[in-house]
Design an enzyme around this catalytic site. Structure first.
Site, PDB file in Angstrom:
ATOM      1  N   ARG A 195       0.802  -1.230   0.000  1.00 24.90           N
ATOM      2  CA  ARG A 195       0.000   0.000   0.000  1.00 24.90           C
ATOM      3  C   ARG A 195       0.835   1.281   0.000  1.00 24.90           C
ATOM      4  NH1 ARG A 195      -3.620  -2.927   3.743  1.00 24.90           N
ATOM      5  NH2 ARG A 195      -5.355  -3.717   2.486  1.00 24.90           N
TER       6      ARG A 195
ATOM      7  N   LYS B  17       2.234  10.691 -11.951  1.00 23.52           N
ATOM      8  CA  LYS B  17       1.562   9.632 -12.695  1.00 23.52           C
ATOM      9  C   LYS B  17       2.454   8.391 -12.753  1.00 23.52           C
ATOM     10  CE  LYS B  17      -1.451  12.116 -15.911  1.00 23.52           C
ATOM     11  NZ  LYS B  17      -1.741  12.329 -17.352  1.00 23.52           N
TER      12      LYS B  17
ATOM     13  N   GLU C 118       8.649  16.573 -26.408  1.00 25.98           N
ATOM     14  CA  GLU C 118       7.850  16.977 -25.249  1.00 25.98           C
ATOM     15  C   GLU C 118       8.194  18.403 -24.808  1.00 25.98           C
ATOM     16  OE1 GLU C 118       5.327  15.730 -23.702  1.00 25.98           O
ATOM     17  OE2 GLU C 118       5.234  13.639 -24.310  1.00 25.98           O
TER      18      GLU C 118
ATOM     19  N   LYS D 237       5.257  22.553 -15.859  1.00 28.57           N
ATOM     20  CA  LYS D 237       4.468  21.370 -15.500  1.00 28.57           C
ATOM     21  C   LYS D 237       4.106  21.387 -14.023  1.00 28.57           C
ATOM     22  CE  LYS D 237       3.735  16.497 -15.925  1.00 28.57           C
ATOM     23  NZ  LYS D 237       4.162  15.183 -16.458  1.00 28.57           N
TER      24      LYS D 237
ATOM     25  N   GLU E 293      -5.826  15.600 -12.973  1.00 30.00           N
ATOM     26  CA  GLU E 293      -6.293  15.765 -14.342  1.00 30.00           C
ATOM     27  C   GLU E 293      -7.812  15.865 -14.442  1.00 30.00           C
ATOM     28  OE1 GLU E 293      -5.588  13.199 -18.253  1.00 30.00           O
ATOM     29  OE2 GLU E 293      -3.687  13.735 -17.307  1.00 30.00           O
TER      30      GLU E 293
ATOM     31  N   ARG F  67      -5.106  20.199 -16.183  1.00 34.47           N
ATOM     32  CA  ARG F  67      -3.964  19.331 -16.496  1.00 34.47           C
ATOM     33  C   ARG F  67      -4.141  18.615 -17.829  1.00 34.47           C
ATOM     34  NH1 ARG F  67      -0.769  15.247 -12.275  1.00 34.47           N
ATOM     35  NH2 ARG F  67       0.709  14.427 -13.799  1.00 34.47           N
TER      36      ARG F  67
ATOM     37  N   ASN G 280      -1.946  17.048 -22.503  1.00 37.67           N
ATOM     38  CA  ASN G 280      -2.171  15.980 -23.475  1.00 37.67           C
ATOM     39  C   ASN G 280      -2.125  16.477 -24.913  1.00 37.67           C
ATOM     40  OD1 ASN G 280      -2.523  13.940 -21.531  1.00 37.67           O
ATOM     41  ND2 ASN G 280      -4.674  14.495 -21.253  1.00 37.67           N
TER      42      ASN G 280
ATOM     43  N   HIS H 165      -1.232  14.118 -27.635  1.00 39.13           N
ATOM     44  CA  HIS H 165      -1.171  12.755 -27.096  1.00 39.13           C
ATOM     45  C   HIS H 165      -2.347  11.876 -27.514  1.00 39.13           C
ATOM     46  CE1 HIS H 165       2.097  14.392 -24.820  1.00 39.13           C
ATOM     47  NE2 HIS H 165       2.287  13.269 -24.168  1.00 39.13           N
TER      48      HIS H 165
ATOM     49  N   HIS I  13      -0.654   8.684 -28.946  1.00 35.11           N
ATOM     50  CA  HIS I  13      -0.704   7.354 -28.337  1.00 35.11           C
ATOM     51  C   HIS I  13      -1.233   6.312 -29.322  1.00 35.11           C
ATOM     52  CE1 HIS I  13      -0.621   8.532 -23.779  1.00 35.11           C
ATOM     53  NE2 HIS I  13       0.534   8.694 -24.382  1.00 35.11           N
TER      54      HIS I  13
ATOM     55  N   HIS J  47       8.056   7.166 -28.227  1.00 35.14           N
ATOM     56  CA  HIS J  47       6.937   7.957 -27.721  1.00 35.14           C
ATOM     57  C   HIS J  47       6.976   9.397 -28.237  1.00 35.14           C
ATOM     58  CE1 HIS J  47       3.898   9.502 -24.976  1.00 35.14           C
ATOM     59  NE2 HIS J  47       4.752  10.448 -24.605  1.00 35.14           N
TER      60      HIS J  47
END
Length: 362
Positions: free
Chosen positions: A123, A145, A187, A227, A237, A241, A245, A248, A252, A264
């Site tokens: 946890r 993330k 990026e 960021k 998000e 936020r 993307n 993206h 993706h 990527h």
């Protein structure tokens, strides 16, 4: 000179340190943040570990930590539930408890995987990021993330789990191949396009691959500062936020369809151009914006187009992406440099939008 950027969230605050040669200070910096941690899982990959793991391990050992190195095979395939499960077994076998810590030493794949393991094992264990690729330094190491992939798509199983610190040494970029240095720069261009005219002015100074290294510290600082600001305003998000993307949603789907042929950042480069072209033709993005992006990306050899766009699988992959919210996607476009906007669109309308505004005019 050591630069420190603070991320202050309701439940956690942590610093991001940036300095050339920072790897020589790892033991001291980690001990400052982990006063009670003794056991450390140092997770790296088969590319990065031979370069930096021993240097980091020695410093951590000298700082009083008991260090275990776990090396995964380099590449996106390491971001899987199977690899995560193997790491859980190794941690259990080595007697790790909830008082231990996990350090990610590597690029975005290692950061995502190690963060996922840290957030889920017993946890939650203490977690620190040491990103060694440009992509990880400017983007994936900041914001909390973590994720692993499923056969259906990227990052479909994950958590939001903020690190205790992010330690960035731009000197590690000198050991990257040109291709992976350049993909990380995609990026940076994304960040600059959505951030501000001042940041965009900085990236326009990059007209060669060598210039990425020359300006690395400034590019990383500008990207991380922006960021961090977005993450502090919208940690999980729910709204703002989503502007991160940009490129993206298409990127993706292109990356997945390329079956490993595209990195990527290369896919995100194509995604930014394609989406901007759509919105420019639709009259929502100013004329000339696509050309501006293309010029900056092409200057370092990033790809700008893909035949995968518009194929049936392209839309199927977008539908399976985690950004799909009840049959709708929020597309991010530019009203101007530094002025991103969100355009909600039903998935059923997306093929016609792409056909009319991109494929029919190419």
């Amino acid at each position: 000179m050591l630069q420190k950027i603070e991320v202050k969230l309701p439940q956690k605050e942590y610093p991001i340190y940036i300095e050339n040669g920072l790897l020589t200070q790892i033991g001291t910096l980690v001990r400052e943040h982990w006063t009670k941690v003794q056991q450390v899982a140092l997770i790296s990959d088969s590319n990065v570990a031979p370069l930096y793991a021993e240097k980091v391990r020695i410093q951590l050992t000298n700082a009083g930590f008991q260090v275990y190195l776990y090396t995964v095979t380099a590449g996106e395939a390491a971001k899987s539930l199977g690899v995560a499960s193997s790491l859980y077994d190794e941690l259990l076998g080595d007697g790790f408890t909830r008082s231990a810590g996990v350090i990610a030493l590597g690029g975005g794949v290692v950061g995502d995987l190690a963060g996922f393991v840290a957030s889920t094992f017993m946890r939650g264990l203490a977690f620190i990021q040491i990103p060694t690729s440009l992509l990880a330094q400017v983007d994936s190491s900041v914001g909390g993330k973590t994720a692993v992939d499923l056969p259906a798509g990227k990052n479909l199983v994950g958590t939001f789990y903020q690190p205790d610190a992010v330690l960035i040494d731009p000197a590690t970029l000198t050991t990257l191949s040109q291709r992976y240095l350049v993909e990380g720069y995609a990026e940076v261009v994304k960040m600059a396009a959505i951030a501000s005219p001042d940041f965009w002015q900085l990236v326009t100074q990059v007209q060669s691959v060598a210039a990425i290294l020359d300006l690395a510290e400034a590019l990383i600082q500008a990207s991380v500062t922006f960021k961090a600001k977005i993450v502090m305003a919208d940690e999980k998000e729910g709204g703002l936020r989503q502007i991160l993307n940009f490129g993206h949603t298409f990127g993706h789907a292109i990356e997945a369809g390329a079956n490993g042929a595209l990195a990527h950042g290369e896919a995100i480069s194509i995604g930014m151009v394609a989406l901007t072209q759509c919105f420019e033709h639709a009259g929502l993005t100013p004329a000339g914006m696509t050309a501006k992006l293309q010029q900056q990306l092409a200057a370092v050899g990033l790809p700008l187009t893909s035949k995968l766009i518009g194929q049936a699988d392209f839309y199927a992959r977008i539908a399976k992406d985690k950004k799909n919210r009840g049959g709708r996607v929020n597309l991010i476009y530019l009203k101007a440099i530094g002025e991103p906007a969100i355009y909600p669109m039903a998935l059923a309308q997306l093929p016609q939008f792409v056909e009319e505004n991109l494929l029919a005019v190419m």
